[in-house]
Write a protein that holds these residues in place. Structure first.
Motif, PDB file in Angstrom:
ATOM      1  N   TYR A   1       0.892  -1.171   0.000  1.00 34.85           N
ATOM      2  CA  TYR A   1       0.000   0.000   0.000  1.00 34.85           C
ATOM      3  C   TYR A   1       0.921   1.209   0.000  1.00 34.85           C
ATOM      4  CZ  TYR A   1      -3.625  -3.289   1.511  1.00 34.85           C
ATOM      5  OH  TYR A   1      -4.514  -4.339   1.596  1.00 34.85           O
ATOM      6  N   GLY A   2       1.163   1.755  -1.158  1.00 30.80           N
ATOM      7  CA  GLY A   2       2.102   2.870  -1.259  1.00 30.80           C
ATOM      8  C   GLY A   2       3.502   2.385  -0.951  1.00 30.80           C
ATOM      9  N   SER A   3       4.116   2.998   0.050  1.00 28.69           N
ATOM     10  CA  SER A   3       5.482   2.601   0.389  1.00 28.69           C
ATOM     11  C   SER A   3       5.514   1.476   1.437  1.00 28.69           C
ATOM     12  CB  SER A   3       6.250   3.811   0.919  1.00 28.69           C
ATOM     13  OG  SER A   3       5.546   4.342   2.026  1.00 28.69           O
ATOM     14  N   LYS A   4       4.336   1.158   1.971  1.00 27.61           N
ATOM     15  CA  LYS A   4       4.314   0.130   3.021  1.00 27.61           C
ATOM     16  C   LYS A   4       4.038  -1.245   2.398  1.00 27.61           C
ATOM     17  CE  LYS A   4       1.487  -1.378   6.932  1.00 27.61           C
ATOM     18  NZ  LYS A   4       2.494  -2.083   7.722  1.00 27.61           N
ATOM     19  N   THR A   5       4.882  -2.211   2.765  1.00 28.73           N
ATOM     20  CA  THR A   5       4.678  -3.587   2.287  1.00 28.73           C
ATOM     21  C   THR A   5       3.856  -4.318   3.334  1.00 28.73           C
ATOM     22  OG1 THR A   5       6.812  -3.517   1.187  1.00 28.73           O
ATOM     23  CG2 THR A   5       5.822  -5.681   1.482  1.00 28.73           C
ATOM     24  N   ALA A   6       2.601  -4.574   3.013  1.00 26.48           N
ATOM     25  CA  ALA A   6       1.692  -5.205   3.971  1.00 26.48           C
ATOM     26  C   ALA A   6       1.956  -6.708   4.064  1.00 26.48           C
ATOM     27  CB  ALA A   6       0.249  -4.950   3.584  1.00 26.48           C
ATOM     28  N   VAL A   7       2.223  -7.321   2.914  1.00 21.16           N
ATOM     29  CA  VAL A   7       2.545  -8.763   2.896  1.00 21.16           C
ATOM     30  C   VAL A   7       3.763  -8.918   2.012  1.00 21.16           C
ATOM     31  CG1 VAL A   7       1.747 -11.076   2.297  1.00 21.16           C
ATOM     32  CG2 VAL A   7       0.124  -9.402   3.164  1.00 21.16           C
ATOM     33  N   ASP A   8       4.757  -9.630   2.535  1.00 19.29           N
ATOM     34  CA  ASP A   8       6.044  -9.688   1.850  1.00 19.29           C
ATOM     35  C   ASP A   8       6.439 -11.136   1.544  1.00 19.29           C
ATOM     36  OD1 ASP A   8       9.329  -8.241   2.639  1.00 19.29           O
ATOM     37  OD2 ASP A   8       8.529  -9.193   0.838  1.00 19.29           O
ATOM     38  N   ASN A   9       6.263 -11.522   0.307  1.00 22.42           N
ATOM     39  CA  ASN A   9       6.751 -12.809  -0.178  1.00 22.42           C
ATOM     40  C   ASN A   9       6.264 -14.000   0.671  1.00 22.42           C
ATOM     41  OD1 ASN A   9       8.210 -14.119  -2.186  1.00 22.42           O
ATOM     42  ND2 ASN A   9      10.013 -14.319  -0.890  1.00 22.42           N
ATOM     43  N   LEU A  10       4.965 -14.016   0.906  1.00 21.98           N
ATOM     44  CA  LEU A  10       4.380 -15.042   1.772  1.00 21.98           C
ATOM     45  C   LEU A  10       3.997 -16.281   0.960  1.00 21.98           C
ATOM     46  CD1 LEU A  10       1.989 -14.432   4.687  1.00 21.98           C
ATOM     47  CD2 LEU A  10       1.338 -16.129   3.012  1.00 21.98           C
ATOM     48  N   SER A  11       4.369 -17.422   1.472  1.00 24.85           N
ATOM     49  CA  SER A  11       4.003 -18.687   0.810  1.00 24.85           C
ATOM     50  C   SER A  11       3.509 -19.674   1.849  1.00 24.85           C
ATOM     51  CB  SER A  11       5.211 -19.304   0.104  1.00 24.85           C
ATOM     52  OG  SER A  11       5.689 -18.473  -0.908  1.00 24.85           O
ATOM     53  N   LEU A  12       2.376 -20.284   1.568  1.00 20.17           N
ATOM     54  CA  LEU A  12       1.897 -21.384   2.394  1.00 20.17           C
ATOM     55  C   LEU A  12       0.863 -22.159   1.602  1.00 20.17           C
ATOM     56  CD1 LEU A  12      -1.206 -20.614   3.622  1.00 20.17           C
ATOM     57  CD2 LEU A  12       0.180 -19.109   5.042  1.00 20.17           C
ATOM     58  N   SER A  13       0.544 -23.345   2.077  1.00 21.02           N
ATOM     59  CA  SER A  13      -0.466 -24.131   1.369  1.00 21.02           C
ATOM     60  C   SER A  13      -1.307 -24.913   2.374  1.00 21.02           C
ATOM     61  CB  SER A  13       0.185 -25.088   0.366  1.00 21.02           C
ATOM     62  OG  SER A  13       0.942 -26.053   1.073  1.00 21.02           O
ATOM     63  N   LEU A  14      -2.469 -25.267   1.915  1.00 22.07           N
ATOM     64  CA  LEU A  14      -3.448 -25.944   2.769  1.00 22.07           C
ATOM     65  C   LEU A  14      -4.072 -27.064   1.968  1.00 22.07           C
ATOM     66  CD1 LEU A  14      -4.259 -24.967   5.604  1.00 22.07           C
ATOM     67  CD2 LEU A  14      -6.284 -23.958   4.610  1.00 22.07           C
ATOM     68  N   GLU A  15      -4.133 -28.239   2.543  1.00 21.58           N
ATOM     69  CA  GLU A  15      -4.754 -29.361   1.840  1.00 21.58           C
ATOM     70  C   GLU A  15      -6.147 -29.621   2.411  1.00 21.58           C
ATOM     71  OE1 GLU A  15      -3.328 -30.515  -0.771  1.00 21.58           O
ATOM     72  OE2 GLU A  15      -1.543 -29.326  -0.363  1.00 21.58           O
ATOM     73  N   ALA A  16      -6.894 -30.464   1.726  1.00 20.09           N
ATOM     74  CA  ALA A  16      -8.230 -30.835   2.201  1.00 20.09           C
ATOM     75  C   ALA A  16      -8.111 -31.474   3.578  1.00 20.09           C
ATOM     76  CB  ALA A  16      -8.881 -31.810   1.229  1.00 20.09           C
ATOM     77  N   GLY A  17      -9.002 -31.120   4.457  1.00 15.08           N
ATOM     78  CA  GLY A  17      -8.992 -31.692   5.804  1.00 15.08           C
ATOM     79  C   GLY A  17      -8.166 -30.910   6.801  1.00 15.08           C
ATOM     80  N   GLU A  18      -7.518 -29.826   6.352  1.00 16.31           N
ATOM     81  CA  GLU A  18      -6.647 -29.055   7.258  1.00 16.31           C
ATOM     82  C   GLU A  18      -7.324 -27.768   7.715  1.00 16.31           C
ATOM     83  OE1 GLU A  18      -2.988 -28.544   5.047  1.00 16.31           O
ATOM     84  OE2 GLU A  18      -2.162 -30.392   5.886  1.00 16.31           O
ATOM     85  N   ILE A  19      -7.070 -27.453   8.994  1.00 15.46           N
ATOM     86  CA  ILE A  19      -7.488 -26.140   9.505  1.00 15.46           C
ATOM     87  C   ILE A  19      -6.209 -25.422   9.894  1.00 15.46           C
ATOM     88  CG2 ILE A  19      -8.863 -24.845  11.152  1.00 15.46           C
ATOM     89  CD1 ILE A  19     -10.454 -27.232  11.801  1.00 15.46           C
ATOM     90  N   CYS A  20      -5.996 -24.253   9.299  1.00 14.87           N
ATOM     91  CA  CYS A  20      -4.781 -23.507   9.579  1.00 14.87           C
ATOM     92  C   CYS A  20      -5.136 -22.201  10.280  1.00 14.87           C
ATOM     93  CB  CYS A  20      -4.044 -23.210   8.276  1.00 14.87           C
ATOM     94  SG  CYS A  20      -2.522 -22.296   8.543  1.00 14.87           S
ATOM     95  N   ALA A  21      -4.526 -21.975  11.428  1.00 13.24           N
ATOM     96  CA  ALA A  21      -4.713 -20.711  12.140  1.00 13.24           C
ATOM     97  C   ALA A  21      -3.667 -19.727  11.647  1.00 13.24           C
ATOM     98  CB  ALA A  21      -4.570 -20.937  13.642  1.00 13.24           C
ATOM     99  N   PHE A  22      -4.080 -18.523  11.444  1.00 13.07           N
ATOM    100  CA  PHE A  22      -3.196 -17.477  10.931  1.00 13.07           C
ATOM    101  C   PHE A  22      -3.110 -16.424  12.016  1.00 13.07           C
ATOM    102  CE2 PHE A  22      -0.699 -15.624   7.935  1.00 13.07           C
ATOM    103  CZ  PHE A  22      -1.215 -14.628   7.124  1.00 13.07           C
ATOM    104  N   ILE A  23      -1.973 -16.365  12.701  1.00 14.81           N
ATOM    105  CA  ILE A  23      -1.890 -15.447  13.825  1.00 14.81           C
ATOM    106  C   ILE A  23      -0.773 -14.431  13.628  1.00 14.81           C
ATOM    107  CG2 ILE A  23      -2.966 -17.054  15.444  1.00 14.81           C
ATOM    108  CD1 ILE A  23      -0.311 -17.844  16.470  1.00 14.81           C
ATOM    109  N   GLY A  24      -0.954 -13.295  14.255  1.00 10.26           N
ATOM    110  CA  GLY A  24       0.019 -12.224  14.153  1.00 10.26           C
ATOM    111  C   GLY A  24      -0.489 -10.993  14.874  1.00 10.26           C
TER     112      GLY A  24
END
Lengths: 237, 528
Positions: free
Chosen positions: A11-34
């Motif tokens: 967003y302008g000069s601010k990098t809100a998300v930087d080179n993020l990689s993850l994956s989720l398969e069927a049957g998985e619950i992933c918590a995203f914390i920060g």
């Protein structure tokens, strides 16, 4: 089910998300914390097609959200942290509207609304205008709307905020059942205890970068998720 | 108080920028159009006061100013009462501000600043022509000038006090009824009927006023002392001036105090059981296609929002009222047309022009993208293309506009005795123009969307897309009128053929805009 590759959003000069990689398969619950402003909502919105990433690729069930947004949205659902819905509609009208767009048959939608409405304790309030509902009631309506078409992937941004204890418990059960039936859930939360009990995967984000990701047992180790999270927050400071 | 005023000013300036960017182009456009509208109003008031300046010849200068003041206050109240109600009681940040250690009086006063600017504009729109005209004919003294300035300020405060009081009454009424939008529309229609009655009888009323000046003066002097004092204040009478300023200031202060005392209760009244809770009802599901579902949702939005309905729906009522008025005054119309025999063949063109004017003001689609507001995520997260969303919004606009425009044109054509082909063409053009306005409104709203509004007055009344749609379509309407006249007079084509050619051109223009909407517009919506 969900594959995020090198996602970057600025967003302008601010990098809100930087080179993020993850994956989720069927049957998985992933918590995203920060922490607040870490980039959780931006990531979820990018997965949902509400934001266009500056770079990176997101695929849902093998389909690119950039190239096939409509097809991707058919198999997923999104619940934002602040469910600003159409206040001028009643609960039923809103749910029917969503069901119409997803092409849910009359019999199916009536059954789902009845089932989920009873489970979340909101059936009586669905006949009233959404404008007259409290935040928690709006959250419940948003949950029903998200589940009405039985999506494969559910994206949720702090879904437990505003829910009463009974509804929160029911939502956890729904989430577990959804994944047991082959679905997947990717949700952000600040309630680390729920994340620990419910999720089999966790992703920790700080200042737009993924600082920890993997199966819950591996990330947590022998301590609690809260301890790990606080340590990681201090480490990278 | 300084902080609140700063927030109000920042909000006003922010809203004049497009999407929060530094561009002031859209704000400049809105200001330009507002100035244009204001100038048109000034012309009308100049004409009005030039008929009543005769009072001054009779030595009744005070009566001239008293009437000016009365009309100014009435005009300002009519123009500002709805905006006052929405700004004071429906603003979305009311609860946030009330939860802070800020006195309700300060919240009210900070909102009042913006409202006073609006009310002041309406008041001065009436008073300035009266003052200027008097100054030109009778000269100005320093005392009179001071009287004019101070009485203007007093009248602005009085008008605002009346707006606040009426706004409170309106809010109480709306809080107790189910469909507020329809109630607001009825309220607006009644005001308009009264307005049109006065407008159509204005000349008669003004003539009677001018002829009976002395009797009116005696009655006012005896029975309505404040009006007399106002008039005297504007002639330079210091005692009257002081009385009026004190009276108006006191009225304003009293209303502000009363509103501040009841502000918390009034604002929270709806949530505290001021509205009947809906009973539990069964789900009456009716399966629809996504296009129809979106169109139905838009219609519900339109019918349940007082601001949306009163601002965009009035034009529809005018379109429906035109043929009714034509039927009632048929004989007078036919007499008028008999006098216009040389230009009789182009009378259908006038029918189309009148209808097009009303259609342009009913740009229902123009604020519809902005009105998604904070709920934009709903439609954007659903598996529906931008094209279908926009077509759904357009469908709603057309469902309301096109049938009523077509029927209105057909009835008008019949009433004034147009040929069958002219009547059909007039109806066709009305339908095409309705479609055109709908598409243009959406395109402009996609170019200049605003999702940060605090109340619906923002996208419906204060947005560049609505203003540009209305005035842009006026321009297009006049352009087609020019083409019609050119084809008829210069090219010598029969009027019916000219109408048909205009219809064909309009069809092409509408189709072109429609393609733009469904292609560029869809991509633009999906990127919002």
């Amino acid at each position: 089910m969900l594959n995020i590759q090198n996602l970057t959003k600025r967003y302008g000069s601010k990098t809100a998300v930087d080179n993020l990689s993850l994956s989720l398969e069927a049957g998985e619950i992933c918590a995203f914390i920060g922490h607040n402003g870490a980039g959780k909502t931006t990531t979820l919105k990018a997965c949902c097609g509400l934001l266009t990433p500056d770079s990176g690729e997101i695929t849902i069930d093998g389909m690119s959200i950039r190239e096939k947004p409509i097809e991707c949205k058919r198999v997923m659902a999104y619940i934002p942290d602040n469910p600003d819905m159409y206040e001028f509609l009643t609960g039923y009208e809103y749910l029917n509207f969503v069901a119409d767009v997803y092409g849910v048959s009359k019999a199916d939608r009536e059954a789902r609304i009845q089932e989920l409405g009873t489970l979340l304790g909101i059936t009586d309030a669905l006949g009233g205008a959404i404008s007259e509902c409290s935040h928690g009631m709006k959250q419940k309506i948003a949950i029903i709307a998200a589940l009405i078409h039985k999506p494969k992937l559910i994206l949720m941004d702090e879904p437990f905020v505003g829910l009463d204890p009974v509804a929160a418990h029911q939502l956890k059960n729904l989430m577990a059942e959804h994944c047991a039936a082959g679905g997947a859930i990717f949700f952000s939360t600040h309630v680390l205890e729920v994340a620990e009990k419910l999720c089999n995967k966790v992703a920790i984000i700080k200042n737009g970068k993924l600082i920890a990701y993997g199966p819950m047992d591996e990330v947590r180790g022998d301590s609690s998720l809260e301890t790990v999270f606080l340590e990681l927050e201090e480490e990278k400071a | 108080m300084k902080t609140l005023l700063r927030i109000q000013m920042k909000n006003m300036l922010f809203r004049m920028r497009q999407n929060g960017s530094k561009k002031k182009a859209s704000g400049a456009w809105v200001i330009g159009l507002l100035i244009f509208v204001l100038l048109c109003m000034e012309v009308i008031f100049f004409a009005m006061w030039s008929q009543l300046i005769a009072f001054c010849d009779m030595g009744l200068d005070w009566l001239y100013f008293a009437l000016a003041g009365l009309v100014a206050v009435a005009f300002a109240v009519f123009g500002s009462v709805f905006m006052t109600q929405t700004q004071l009681y429906d603003a979305k940040d009311n609860e946030l501000l009330l939860s802070m250690p800020i006195r309700p009086m300060w919240i009210l006063l900070s909102r009042m600043v913006v409202l006073l600017v609006m009310t002041g504009a309406f008041t001065l729109a009436v008073l300035l022509p009266a003052f200027v005209l008097y100054g030109v004919f009778y000269g100005v003294t320093a005392l009179k000038l001071i009287g004019w300035v101070l009485s203007s300020i007093g009248l602005i405060l009085l008008a605002q006090a009346l707006c606040c009081a009426l706004g409170w009454v309106l809010h109480q009424f709306l809080a107790r009824i189910r469909n507020k939008a329809i109630a607001s529309l009825v309220y607006m229609v009644l005001f308009l009927v009264a307005y049109f009655y006065i407008y159509t009888n204005a000349n008669t009323l003004l003539t009677q006023l001018a002829q009976n000046g002395a009797e009116i003066a005696a009655a006012v002097q005896g029975a309505v002392w404040p009006l007399y004092a106002l008039g005297q204040a504007c002639t330079g009478d210091i005692l009257s001036l002081l009385s009026i300023v004190l009276l108006c200031g006191a009225a304003f202060a009293l209303v502000c105090w009363a509103l501040a005392a009841s502000f918390v209760k009034t604002v929270s009244g709806r949530q505290a059981g001021g509205v009947r809770r809906s009973k539990a009802v069964r789900n009456d599901a009716r399966v629809q296609s996504p296009l129809r579902a979106i169109s139905h949702k838009e219609l519900r939005k339109f019918l349940t929002s007082s601001v949306y309905l009163t601002n965009m729906g009035l034009g529809v009522i005018l379109i429906a009222a035109l043929p009714v008025a034509a039927l009632i005054f048929r004989s007078k119309l036919l007499e008028l047309l008999a006098m216009m025999e040389p230009i009789r063949p182009i009378v259908p063109g006038f029918v189309v022009l009148a209808l097009s004017f009303c259609i342009s003001t009913s740009c229902i689609s123009a604020p519809s993208v902005s009105l998604e507001g904070k709920s934009l995520w709903v439609i954007r997260s659903l598996p529906v293309s931008g094209r279908i969303v926009l077509l759904g919004k357009l469908r709603m606009h057309c469902l309301i506009m096109l049938p009523v425009s077509a029927v209105s044109a057909l009835v008008l054509g019949f009433v004034i005795g147009c040929s069958i082909w002219d009547t059909i063409l007039a109806a066709g053009i009305a339908v095409l123009f309705g479609w055109f306005v709908g598409v243009v409104g959406l395109v402009l709203n996609l170019l200049m969307p605003r999702f940060d509004w605090i109340n619906e007055a923002g996208p419906c009344k204060q947005s560049a897309s609505v203003m540009l749609t209305i005035f842009g379509c006026y321009f297009v309407m006049l352009l087609f009128a020019g083409i019609f006249v050119l084809l008829y007079s210069a090219a010598g084509l029969p009027a019916t053929l000219c109408l048909a050619l205009c219809a064909a051109l309009l069809c092409a223009a509408s189709a072109g805009m429609h393609v733009l909407l469904t292609h560029w517009g869809a991509r633009r919506f999906e990127a919002l």
